[in-house]
Motif scaffolding. Sequence first.
Motif, short mmCIF file in Angstrom:
data_model
loop_
_atom_site.label_atom_id
_atom_site.label_comp_id
_atom_site.label_asym_id
_atom_site.label_seq_id
_atom_site.Cartn_x
_atom_site.Cartn_y
_atom_site.Cartn_z
N ARG A 39 0.82 -1.21 0.00
CA ARG A 39 0.00 0.00 0.00
C ARG A 39 0.85 1.25 0.00
O ARG A 39 0.44 2.28 -0.50
N PHE A 40 2.01 1.15 0.63
CA PHE A 40 2.86 2.32 0.79
C PHE A 40 4.19 2.09 0.07
O PHE A 40 5.22 1.91 0.69
N ARG A 41 4.15 2.12 -1.26
CA ARG A 41 5.34 1.86 -2.05
C ARG A 41 6.27 3.09 -2.11
O ARG A 41 7.42 2.97 -2.46
N ASP A 42 5.75 4.26 -1.79
CA ASP A 42 6.58 5.45 -1.78
C ASP A 42 7.73 5.25 -0.78
O ASP A 42 7.53 4.72 0.32
N THR A 43 8.94 5.66 -1.15
CA THR A 43 10.13 5.42 -0.33
C THR A 43 9.98 6.00 1.07
O THR A 43 10.30 5.35 2.06
N GLN A 44 9.48 7.23 1.16
CA GLN A 44 9.34 7.86 2.48
C GLN A 44 8.33 7.10 3.35
O GLN A 44 8.56 6.89 4.54
N GLN A 45 7.21 6.71 2.75
CA GLN A 45 6.21 5.97 3.50
C GLN A 45 6.74 4.61 3.92
O GLN A 45 6.50 4.15 5.04
N ALA A 46 7.49 3.96 3.02
CA ALA A 46 8.07 2.65 3.35
C ALA A 46 9.08 2.78 4.49
O ALA A 46 9.12 1.93 5.39
N ARG A 47 9.88 3.84 4.47
CA ARG A 47 10.81 4.07 5.58
C ARG A 47 10.04 4.26 6.88
O ARG A 47 10.46 3.80 7.94
N GLY A 48 8.92 4.96 6.79
CA GLY A 48 8.09 5.18 7.98
C GLY A 48 7.57 3.86 8.54
O GLY A 48 7.60 3.64 9.76
N ILE A 49 7.13 2.95 7.66
CA ILE A 49 6.67 1.63 8.10
C ILE A 49 7.81 0.87 8.76
O ILE A 49 7.64 0.26 9.82
N ASN A 50 9.00 0.90 8.14
CA ASN A 50 10.16 0.23 8.73
C ASN A 50 10.46 0.77 10.12
O ASN A 50 10.79 0.02 11.04
N ARG A 51 10.35 2.08 10.27
CA ARG A 51 10.63 2.68 11.58
C ARG A 51 9.58 2.29 12.61
O ARG A 51 9.91 2.03 13.77
N VAL A 52 8.32 2.26 12.19
CA VAL A 52 7.25 1.85 13.11
C VAL A 52 7.49 0.41 13.56
O VAL A 52 7.45 0.09 14.76
N PHE A 53 7.74 -0.50 12.59
CA PHE A 53 7.99 -1.89 12.95
C PHE A 53 9.27 -2.02 13.78
O PHE A 53 9.34 -2.83 14.70
N GLY A 54 10.29 -1.21 13.45
CA GLY A 54 11.52 -1.23 14.24
C GLY A 54 11.26 -0.82 15.69
O GLY A 54 11.76 -1.46 16.62
N LEU A 55 10.47 0.23 15.88
CA LEU A 55 10.14 0.67 17.24
C LEU A 55 9.29 -0.37 17.98
O LEU A 55 9.50 -0.62 19.18
N LEU A 56 8.34 -0.98 17.27
CA LEU A 56 7.53 -2.04 17.89
C LEU A 56 8.41 -3.21 18.32
O LEU A 56 8.26 -3.75 19.42
N LEU A 57 9.34 -3.59 17.45
CA LEU A 57 10.25 -4.70 17.76
C LEU A 57 11.15 -4.32 18.94
O LEU A 57 11.41 -5.16 19.82
N ALA A 58 11.61 -3.08 18.99
CA ALA A 58 12.43 -2.62 20.13
C ALA A 58 11.60 -2.67 21.41
O ALA A 58 12.10 -3.06 22.47
N GLY A 59 10.33 -2.28 21.32
CA GLY A 59 9.44 -2.36 22.49
C GLY A 59 9.29 -3.79 22.97
O GLY A 59 9.28 -4.06 24.18
N VAL A 60 9.18 -4.72 22.04
CA VAL A 60 9.09 -6.14 22.39
C VAL A 60 10.38 -6.58 23.09
O VAL A 60 10.34 -7.31 24.07
N ALA A 61 11.55 -6.11 22.60
CA ALA A 61 12.82 -6.48 23.22
C ALA A 61 12.87 -6.00 24.67
O ALA A 61 13.32 -6.72 25.56
N VAL A 62 12.40 -4.78 24.92
CA VAL A 62 12.37 -4.25 26.29
C VAL A 62 11.40 -5.08 27.14
O VAL A 62 11.70 -5.45 28.27
N TRP A 63 10.23 -5.37 26.58
CA TRP A 63 9.24 -6.18 27.31
C TRP A 63 9.81 -7.54 27.69
O TRP A 63 9.55 -8.05 28.77
N MET A 64 10.62 -8.12 26.79
CA MET A 64 11.20 -9.43 27.06
C MET A 64 12.09 -9.40 28.31
O MET A 64 12.18 -10.38 29.03
N VAL A 65 12.76 -8.26 28.55
CA VAL A 65 13.64 -8.16 29.70
C VAL A 65 12.86 -7.92 30.98
O VAL A 65 13.13 -8.52 32.01
N VAL A 66 11.84 -7.06 30.92
CA VAL A 66 11.15 -6.68 32.15
C VAL A 66 9.99 -7.59 32.52
O VAL A 66 9.58 -7.64 33.67
N ALA A 67 9.47 -8.35 31.56
CA ALA A 67 8.30 -9.20 31.84
C ALA A 67 8.69 -10.41 32.66
O ALA A 67 9.77 -10.91 32.61
#
Length: 198
Positions: free
Chosen positions: A170-198
Amino acid sequence: MTPTIIALVVFLFPLAYSPGPGNMFFAANGARFGLRATLPANAGYHVATWVVAMVIGFGALKVFEAYPHLFDVLKLIGSGYVLWLAIKLFRAGGVGDIGDARPAGFTSGVVLLLFNPKAYVILLLMFSQFTDPAASDKTATVLLIASIFTLNNLGAFLVWTAVGDRLARRFRDTQQARGINRVFGLLLAGVAVWMVVA
């Protein structure tokens, strides 16, 4: 389908489909490379899932009970690995800007499972709740539970991967795709933090 199997499926369904290291990893890879390119990593993850489920079902519970710090070590290594994946994803370019990036392979899937504490927690809970110590045929019970767990996870991961793939299409535009990568990257980082504290 026996009541125990129905209860097991009901128990596993929300756990498999909720956000976790595996789901976020495959959603992110689906967004970056497409559903088809994630199949080798998915195969690696689920072959490892079935093997680890069998090992835990046949006695690793006793090892974790005897050495509880082993679980903490796995937790830290796993969160570090997921955080590393999150950083790589966050820095990734757009969909058309793949460069030397490659989709995760079979081995990456195996490694992700081996250091995924959420999987171990679910497996430990599952075998402690759904196996009968007095059962005469423990092999068949462990085989059935490990197979149901693996197939349920596979379905969840394919759904998450397809969602990531759809978002990227849906978001083939480079800027939008980078935004998706950053959102997923932040979500994955949040999961990494949760793994330590949970």
